[in-house]
Write an enzyme that holds these catalytic residues in place. Structure first.
Site, short mmCIF file in Angstrom:
data_model
loop_
_atom_site.label_atom_id
_atom_site.label_comp_id
_atom_site.label_asym_id
_atom_site.label_seq_id
_atom_site.Cartn_x
_atom_site.Cartn_y
_atom_site.Cartn_z
N SER A 128 -10.66 -6.37 9.36
CA SER A 128 -11.82 -5.66 8.87
C SER A 128 -12.65 -6.67 8.10
O SER A 128 -12.18 -7.24 7.13
CB SER A 128 -11.33 -4.53 7.96
OG SER A 128 -12.33 -3.59 7.73
N ARG A 182 1.65 1.04 10.29
CA ARG A 182 1.27 1.49 8.95
C ARG A 182 2.50 1.47 8.06
O ARG A 182 3.35 2.36 8.15
CB ARG A 182 0.68 2.91 9.03
CG ARG A 182 0.05 3.41 7.75
CD ARG A 182 -0.48 4.82 7.91
NE ARG A 182 -1.51 4.92 8.92
CZ ARG A 182 -2.81 4.69 8.69
NH1 ARG A 182 -3.20 4.39 7.49
NH2 ARG A 182 -3.68 4.80 9.66
N ARG A 199 0.49 -6.44 12.44
CA ARG A 199 -0.16 -5.84 13.60
C ARG A 199 -0.36 -6.86 14.72
O ARG A 199 -0.39 -6.49 15.91
CB ARG A 199 -1.50 -5.21 13.19
CG ARG A 199 -1.28 -3.97 12.32
CD ARG A 199 -2.53 -3.18 12.06
NE ARG A 199 -2.22 -2.02 11.22
CZ ARG A 199 -3.12 -1.12 10.82
NH1 ARG A 199 -4.40 -1.26 11.17
NH2 ARG A 199 -2.76 -0.10 10.08
N GLU A 259 -7.18 -1.21 14.89
CA GLU A 259 -7.70 -2.16 13.90
C GLU A 259 -6.68 -3.24 13.56
O GLU A 259 -5.53 -2.96 13.26
CB GLU A 259 -8.07 -1.39 12.64
CG GLU A 259 -8.53 -2.30 11.51
CD GLU A 259 -8.72 -1.54 10.19
OE1 GLU A 259 -8.80 -0.30 10.23
OE2 GLU A 259 -8.78 -2.21 9.15
N ARG A 300 0.83 -1.20 0.00
CA ARG A 300 0.00 0.00 0.00
C ARG A 300 0.86 1.25 0.00
O ARG A 300 1.82 1.35 0.76
CB ARG A 300 -0.91 0.00 1.23
CG ARG A 300 -1.83 -1.21 1.22
CD ARG A 300 -2.92 -1.14 2.22
NE ARG A 300 -3.70 -2.37 2.15
CZ ARG A 300 -4.69 -2.67 2.98
NH1 ARG A 300 -5.02 -1.83 3.95
NH2 ARG A 300 -5.35 -3.80 2.83
#
Length: 424
Positions: free
Chosen positions: A351, A276, A388, A348, A261
RNA sequence: GGAGGGUUAGCAUAAUUGGUAAUGCACCGGUCUUGAAAACCGGCGGCUUCGGCCUUGAGGGUUCGAGUCCCUCACCCUCCGCCA
């Protein structure tokens, strides 16, 4: 993608849905473009009908060795007219397509109203955040002290927002991947997939990342290849342009892949550490279902992802995303948020979404039960984001001496290791 | 990278010199039957203002007319080269 008929027949429903998303649209413009397209198409079809008739006449006359020059002359004229009309039709179709591709999915009724993440609804909690009788460190400090993640060398090799895991750091990622894949394949009935990490444009359009969100993706220069931002893209596209059999549904897939990403526009957010980053590992769950079962399947999929957190003994909560925070393609999303001690909050880690027929419509994924093929429903969820998960384990299982205890469920995958030992 | 072959409906297979996509299997509905099978009839890609229109891997071109002829591209198969 939106069904234009829904907008045509029930504009108020669509208007209300887009307002709930905090993404109002100009339906009048859409309806005008649609009307224009429809009348142009109709006109062209009338012309085509005449063309086909004349063509048959020519064929018949030629067969009977009659003279057909006058009909051929007429055809030439019709052809000129239809050529200009065709341009109008094509333009109208492109305009409409562009608009429809830019519209997000309809939120489900159970999605709460709200503007942003502050309005998300906490559904339930699991587990207790651990109590520490010493000053907690964040995962960056822990990992660097243990020598299991080297952020500065990662920056040298690639740049900011990359990680270089070493030793136990690399091993725990591999262990987590295997643990997650085993749970989902052996316990939850998913078929393991190892898909391409580069995909073509139709695939990325099928799941909804394109055309709107190209800035979030990495593209390979001088090719039609995109690096996948999630396994959702290649795995959902497994059945693009296919008609499945009803008895083959539901289909469950689980895939481990790295995810890429660009994180454009996230400057200043989570700049430190591995929360991130531009590349991370993820185990993804993907389902193809019939329309009636997709809501049940969303609950089950979410439970499958929760199972991993429970086995790892990590406290988390389940959040129902509000309309304003909902992803573009999703009709409803549950985020799983894991406790992150150093931030004293939940972050988070998964999802889980039901896309209803939104992706299926874009990617043309159907199934047949009676005579007409119908669109399937697609769902997916992280099960889990591996990087994560490492963050959560390091922070929640940290000890005062700097060592980190390995959660019991993971030990068989770490050669029986019970803790990552502190270094002097 | 080079040479050759291929792509037609869910699957499988056709289509004289260019004349407007045929057939089988599977599936769905119906008739028949106590029920089923068989047989027979209809359907079996998309759109439609129900008149029709579109659909032979994608996009162009030639032509009154293209599955068929020409060009570009994608993918698949075989062989050669290179390669983990």
């Amino acid at each position: 993608m939106f069904d234009i008929k829904l907008i045509r027949n029930n504009p108020e429903l669509v208007r209300a849905a887009m307002e709930k998303r905090n993404a109002p649209v100009d339906l009048d413009t859409i309806l005008a473009v649609d009307a224009k397209r429809r009348s142009a198409v109709y006109e062209m079809e009338q012309l085509r009908a005449r063309q086909n008739q004349a063509s048959e006449t020519i064929a018949r006359k030629k067969k009977n060795r009659e003279d057909a020059d006058d009909v051929i002359e007429e055809m030439k004229q019709i052809k000129e007219q239809s050529a200009t009309l065709e341009i109008v039709v094509r333009q109208a179709e492109e305009d409409l397509q562009e608009i429809l591709l830019s519209l997000p999915n309809l939120p489900d009724e159970t999605v709460p109203f709200g503007k942003n993440e502050e309005d998300n609804q906490v559904i339930r909690h699991w587990g207790e955040p651990p109590a520490f009788d010493f000053e907690v460190k964040d995962h960056v400090d822990i990992a660097e002290k243990l020598g299991i993640v080297d952020f500065s060398r990662a920056a040298k090799i690639a740049g900011a927002r990359f990680t270089l895991s070493l030793g136990y750091g690399a091993q725990i990622e591999r262990a987590l991947i295997n643990f997650m894949l085993d749970a989902h394949t052996k316990l939850h009935g998913y078929t393991e997939a190892l898909p391409p990490l580069l995909v073509n444009t139709p695939s990325v359009q099928g799941t909804g990342q394109l055309p709107k969100f190209s800035a979030d993706l990495f593209k390979v220069d001088n090719t039609d290849y995109w690096l996948i931002p999630t396994a959702e893209v290649p795995v959902t596209n497994i059945h693009r342009d296919e008609i499945l059999r009803e008895e083959d549904l539901p289909k469950y897939y689980v895939a481990y892949t790295p995810c890429f990403r660009s994180e454009a526009g996230s400057y200043g957010k989570d700049t430190r550490g591995m929360i991130r980053v531009h590349q991370f590992n993820k185990v993804e769950l993907v389902k193809f279902t019939t329309p009636e079962t997709s809501w049940d399947e969303l609950e089950k999929l979410t439970a499958n992802a929760e199972y991993i957190l429970q086995q790892l003994g990590l406290a988390y909560r389940v959040v129902n995303l509000c309309g304003g925070d909902l992803g573009f393609s999703s009709a409803k999303t549950y985020d799983l948020e894991v406790w992150v001690p150093a931030q004293n909050t939940y972050r988070e880690i998964s999802s889980c979404s039901n896309f209803t027929d939104f992706q299926a419509r874009r990617a043309n994924i159907r199934f047949r039960r009676d005579k007409k093929p119908e669109f399937v429903h697609t769902l997916n969820g992280s099960g889990l984001a591996v990087g994560r998960t490492v963050v959560a384990i390091l922070e929640n299982y940290q000890q005062e001496d700097g060592s980190v205890v390995i959660p019991e469920a993971l030990r068989p995958y770490m050669g029986g290791l019970t803790q990552i030992p502190a270094r002097p």
